[in-house]
Design a protein around this motif. Sequence first.
Motif, PDB file in Angstrom:
ATOM      1  N   VAL A 207       0.859  -1.183   0.000  1.00  0.00           N
ATOM      2  CA  VAL A 207       0.000   0.000   0.000  1.00  0.00           C
ATOM      3  C   VAL A 207       0.898   1.236   0.000  1.00  0.00           C
ATOM      4  O   VAL A 207       2.107   1.134   0.224  1.00  0.00           O
ATOM      5  CB  VAL A 207      -0.929   0.000   1.230  1.00  0.00           C
ATOM      6  CG1 VAL A 207      -1.849  -1.211   1.192  1.00  0.00           C
ATOM      7  CG2 VAL A 207      -0.120   0.008   2.527  1.00  0.00           C
ATOM      8  N   PRO A 208       0.334   2.414  -0.297  1.00  0.00           N
ATOM      9  CA  PRO A 208       1.166   3.623  -0.395  1.00  0.00           C
ATOM     10  C   PRO A 208       2.021   3.908   0.829  1.00  0.00           C
ATOM     11  O   PRO A 208       3.106   4.493   0.712  1.00  0.00           O
ATOM     12  CB  PRO A 208       0.125   4.727  -0.627  1.00  0.00           C
ATOM     13  CG  PRO A 208      -0.992   4.038  -1.331  1.00  0.00           C
ATOM     14  CD  PRO A 208      -1.057   2.673  -0.719  1.00  0.00           C
ATOM     15  N   SER A 209       1.561   3.501   2.000  1.00  0.00           N
ATOM     16  CA  SER A 209       2.336   3.778   3.218  1.00  0.00           C
ATOM     17  C   SER A 209       3.541   2.851   3.387  1.00  0.00           C
ATOM     18  O   SER A 209       4.412   3.105   4.230  1.00  0.00           O
ATOM     19  CB  SER A 209       1.438   3.671   4.446  1.00  0.00           C
ATOM     20  OG  SER A 209       0.885   2.372   4.557  1.00  0.00           O
ATOM     21  N   ASP A 210       3.614   1.770   2.602  1.00  0.00           N
ATOM     22  CA  ASP A 210       4.753   0.851   2.699  1.00  0.00           C
ATOM     23  C   ASP A 210       6.005   1.526   2.140  1.00  0.00           C
ATOM     24  O   ASP A 210       5.932   2.330   1.204  1.00  0.00           O
ATOM     25  CB  ASP A 210       4.476  -0.441   1.930  1.00  0.00           C
ATOM     26  CG  ASP A 210       3.525  -1.360   2.668  1.00  0.00           C
ATOM     27  OD1 ASP A 210       3.689  -1.521   3.888  1.00  0.00           O
ATOM     28  OD2 ASP A 210       2.608  -1.909   2.027  1.00  0.00           O
ATOM     29  N   ARG A 211       7.147   1.163   2.683  1.00  0.00           N
ATOM     30  CA  ARG A 211       8.430   1.685   2.222  1.00  0.00           C
ATOM     31  C   ARG A 211       9.298   0.520   1.743  1.00  0.00           C
ATOM     32  O   ARG A 211      10.286   0.157   2.359  1.00  0.00           O
ATOM     33  CB  ARG A 211       9.121   2.469   3.338  1.00  0.00           C
ATOM     34  CG  ARG A 211       8.391   3.749   3.736  1.00  0.00           C
ATOM     35  CD  ARG A 211       8.391   4.756   2.584  1.00  0.00           C
ATOM     36  NE  ARG A 211       7.655   5.975   2.944  1.00  0.00           N
ATOM     37  CZ  ARG A 211       6.398   6.200   2.577  1.00  0.00           C
ATOM     38  NH1 ARG A 211       5.740   5.282   1.875  1.00  0.00           N
ATOM     39  NH2 ARG A 211       5.786   7.326   2.902  1.00  0.00           N
ATOM     40  N   ILE A 212       8.855  -0.073   0.643  1.00  0.00           N
ATOM     41  CA  ILE A 212       9.578  -1.199   0.058  1.00  0.00           C
ATOM     42  C   ILE A 212      10.777  -0.662  -0.714  1.00  0.00           C
ATOM     43  O   ILE A 212      10.677   0.340  -1.423  1.00  0.00           O
ATOM     44  CB  ILE A 212       8.650  -2.007  -0.871  1.00  0.00           C
ATOM     45  CG1 ILE A 212       7.362  -2.418  -0.134  1.00  0.00           C
ATOM     46  CG2 ILE A 212       9.373  -3.235  -1.419  1.00  0.00           C
ATOM     47  CD1 ILE A 212       7.568  -3.226   1.111  1.00  0.00           C
ATOM     48  N   ASP A 213      11.921  -1.343  -0.623  1.00  0.00           N
ATOM     49  CA  ASP A 213      13.133  -0.862  -1.281  1.00  0.00           C
ATOM     50  C   ASP A 213      13.104  -1.027  -2.794  1.00  0.00           C
ATOM     51  O   ASP A 213      13.572  -0.154  -3.526  1.00  0.00           O
ATOM     52  CB  ASP A 213      14.359  -1.599  -0.717  1.00  0.00           C
ATOM     53  CG  ASP A 213      14.603  -1.267   0.756  1.00  0.00           C
ATOM     54  OD1 ASP A 213      14.784  -0.079   1.059  1.00  0.00           O
ATOM     55  OD2 ASP A 213      14.603  -2.192   1.579  1.00  0.00           O
ATOM     56  N   LEU A 214      12.578  -2.157  -3.257  1.00  0.00           N
ATOM     57  CA  LEU A 214      12.596  -2.456  -4.686  1.00  0.00           C
ATOM     58  C   LEU A 214      11.259  -3.025  -5.129  1.00  0.00           C
ATOM     59  O   LEU A 214      10.628  -3.783  -4.393  1.00  0.00           O
ATOM     60  CB  LEU A 214      13.678  -3.492  -5.015  1.00  0.00           C
ATOM     61  CG  LEU A 214      15.132  -3.023  -5.098  1.00  0.00           C
ATOM     62  CD1 LEU A 214      16.036  -4.227  -5.281  1.00  0.00           C
ATOM     63  CD2 LEU A 214      15.319  -2.037  -6.237  1.00  0.00           C
ATOM     64  N   TYR A 215      10.889  -2.705  -6.358  1.00  0.00           N
ATOM     65  CA  TYR A 215       9.698  -3.279  -6.979  1.00  0.00           C
ATOM     66  C   TYR A 215      10.118  -3.897  -8.306  1.00  0.00           C
ATOM     67  O   TYR A 215      10.908  -3.301  -9.044  1.00  0.00           O
ATOM     68  CB  TYR A 215       8.638  -2.205  -7.248  1.00  0.00           C
ATOM     69  CG  TYR A 215       7.985  -1.646  -6.010  1.00  0.00           C
ATOM     70  CD1 TYR A 215       6.717  -2.076  -5.617  1.00  0.00           C
ATOM     71  CD2 TYR A 215       8.625  -0.695  -5.224  1.00  0.00           C
ATOM     72  CE1 TYR A 215       6.111  -1.554  -4.472  1.00  0.00           C
ATOM     73  CE2 TYR A 215       8.029  -0.178  -4.080  1.00  0.00           C
ATOM     74  CZ  TYR A 215       6.775  -0.614  -3.716  1.00  0.00           C
ATOM     75  OH  TYR A 215       6.182  -0.101  -2.592  1.00  0.00           O
ATOM     76  N   ALA A 216       9.584  -5.092  -8.622  1.00  0.00           N
ATOM     77  CA  ALA A 216       9.908  -5.746  -9.891  1.00  0.00           C
ATOM     78  C   ALA A 216       8.702  -6.525 -10.390  1.00  0.00           C
ATOM     79  O   ALA A 216       7.907  -7.036  -9.601  1.00  0.00           O
ATOM     80  CB  ALA A 216      11.101  -6.689  -9.719  1.00  0.00           C
ATOM     81  N   ASP A 217       8.575  -6.612 -11.709  1.00  0.00           N
ATOM     82  CA  ASP A 217       7.474  -7.366 -12.307  1.00  0.00           C
ATOM     83  C   ASP A 217       7.736  -8.859 -12.283  1.00  0.00           C
ATOM     84  O   ASP A 217       6.807  -9.663 -12.332  1.00  0.00           O
ATOM     85  CB  ASP A 217       7.242  -6.908 -13.751  1.00  0.00           C
ATOM     86  CG  ASP A 217       6.682  -5.498 -13.823  1.00  0.00           C
ATOM     87  OD1 ASP A 217       5.990  -5.082 -12.874  1.00  0.00           O
ATOM     88  OD2 ASP A 217       6.941  -4.815 -14.835  1.00  0.00           O
ATOM     89  N   ASP A 218       9.009  -9.252 -12.252  1.00  0.00           N
ATOM     90  CA  ASP A 218       9.382 -10.670 -12.239  1.00  0.00           C
ATOM     91  C   ASP A 218      10.826 -10.780 -11.771  1.00  0.00           C
ATOM     92  O   ASP A 218      11.467  -9.774 -11.426  1.00  0.00           O
ATOM     93  CB  ASP A 218       9.185 -11.308 -13.621  1.00  0.00           C
ATOM     94  CG  ASP A 218       9.891 -10.537 -14.729  1.00  0.00           C
ATOM     95  OD1 ASP A 218      10.890  -9.840 -14.435  1.00  0.00           O
ATOM     96  OD2 ASP A 218       9.454 -10.624 -15.884  1.00  0.00           O
ATOM     97  N   LEU A 219      11.358 -11.999 -11.775  1.00  0.00           N
ATOM     98  CA  LEU A 219      12.718 -12.182 -11.273  1.00  0.00           C
ATOM     99  C   LEU A 219      13.765 -11.610 -12.212  1.00  0.00           C
ATOM    100  O   LEU A 219      14.839 -11.185 -11.773  1.00  0.00           O
ATOM    101  CB  LEU A 219      12.988 -13.669 -11.017  1.00  0.00           C
ATOM    102  CG  LEU A 219      12.158 -14.341  -9.918  1.00  0.00           C
ATOM    103  CD1 LEU A 219      12.759 -15.688  -9.547  1.00  0.00           C
ATOM    104  CD2 LEU A 219      12.021 -13.474  -8.688  1.00  0.00           C
ATOM    105  N   ALA A 220      13.463 -11.588 -13.507  1.00  0.00           N
ATOM    106  CA  ALA A 220      14.401 -10.964 -14.449  1.00  0.00           C
ATOM    107  C   ALA A 220      14.525  -9.470 -14.141  1.00  0.00           C
ATOM    108  O   ALA A 220      15.625  -8.910 -14.171  1.00  0.00           O
ATOM    109  CB  ALA A 220      13.939 -11.189 -15.883  1.00  0.00           C
ATOM    110  N   GLY A 221      13.396  -8.861 -13.853  1.00  0.00           N
ATOM    111  CA  GLY A 221      13.412  -7.446 -13.498  1.00  0.00           C
ATOM    112  C   GLY A 221      14.161  -7.209 -12.205  1.00  0.00           C
ATOM    113  O   GLY A 221      14.897  -6.223 -12.061  1.00  0.00           O
ATOM    114  N   LEU A 222      13.979  -8.107 -11.242  1.00  0.00           N
ATOM    115  CA  LEU A 222      14.698  -7.990  -9.982  1.00  0.00           C
ATOM    116  C   LEU A 222      16.205  -8.113 -10.211  1.00  0.00           C
ATOM    117  O   LEU A 222      16.995  -7.332  -9.665  1.00  0.00           O
ATOM    118  CB  LEU A 222      14.234  -9.073  -9.004  1.00  0.00           C
ATOM    119  CG  LEU A 222      14.978  -9.134  -7.675  1.00  0.00           C
ATOM    120  CD1 LEU A 222      14.754  -7.872  -6.859  1.00  0.00           C
ATOM    121  CD2 LEU A 222      14.551 -10.371  -6.879  1.00  0.00           C
TER     122      LEU A 222
END
Length: 228
Positions: A207-222
């Motif tokens: 949710v918007p309040s989360d402070r996730i370091d990274l976002y990826a669509d899949d493992l290749a993106g990660l």
Amino acid sequence: MSEPEIDALVFDVLGTLVDEPAGIRAGIRRLAPALDDTDVEKLLALWQQHIEREQQRVLDGGRPYLASDVLDLEAARLVADAAGVDDPAAVAELALAGRRLPPWPDTVAGLARLAERYPLIGLSNASRTALLGLNAHAGLRWHQALSAEDARSYKPDPAVYQLAVAVSGRPPERLLMVATHAWDLRAAQALGLRTAYVSRPVGDPPVPSDRIDLYADDLAGLAARIGA
């Protein structure tokens, strides 16, 4: 962060790397081939609700710890009863559906790519035995696979994430927790781990309040984001 300073990746397994609903759904179809899609989905929901409820009871202290194999067998009995199937062998077979989960299309190649640069640690609520079967069936590559059974609890109990920290021998902030469940990432973050959300159809998005370091669509993106 384009290239975080991390020493190892810690992966959630169920949902993040394998399609858990698809595997359970397939088990239900084997149990009762005559069921239509609507009934299969109802029984899948019954299974999922039981597992979630009973794991929460363990976390709340309302029930002693029981490995995931026991909860899966309970769920299989509930589903079989609801489907009108009275065959102990069929129930036992359905209980193993959680070990026969298909990997997402990018999972195997993505893990192989990431493993070339980082140690990979699997961290799952599945029991040791279930995790062994699941890893073998889906072809998951690990340097270490850890079960919540070793903490006699379930995620999001901090004790489960501490297993990965202890095995890695590194400070929490040098580990990157990868999951498709925001609740999983929040719990890891509370212990000091860095976090990466990977989008899956069965996930729990931040949710918007989360402070996730990274976002990826899949493992290749990660892999691209962390320079693997």
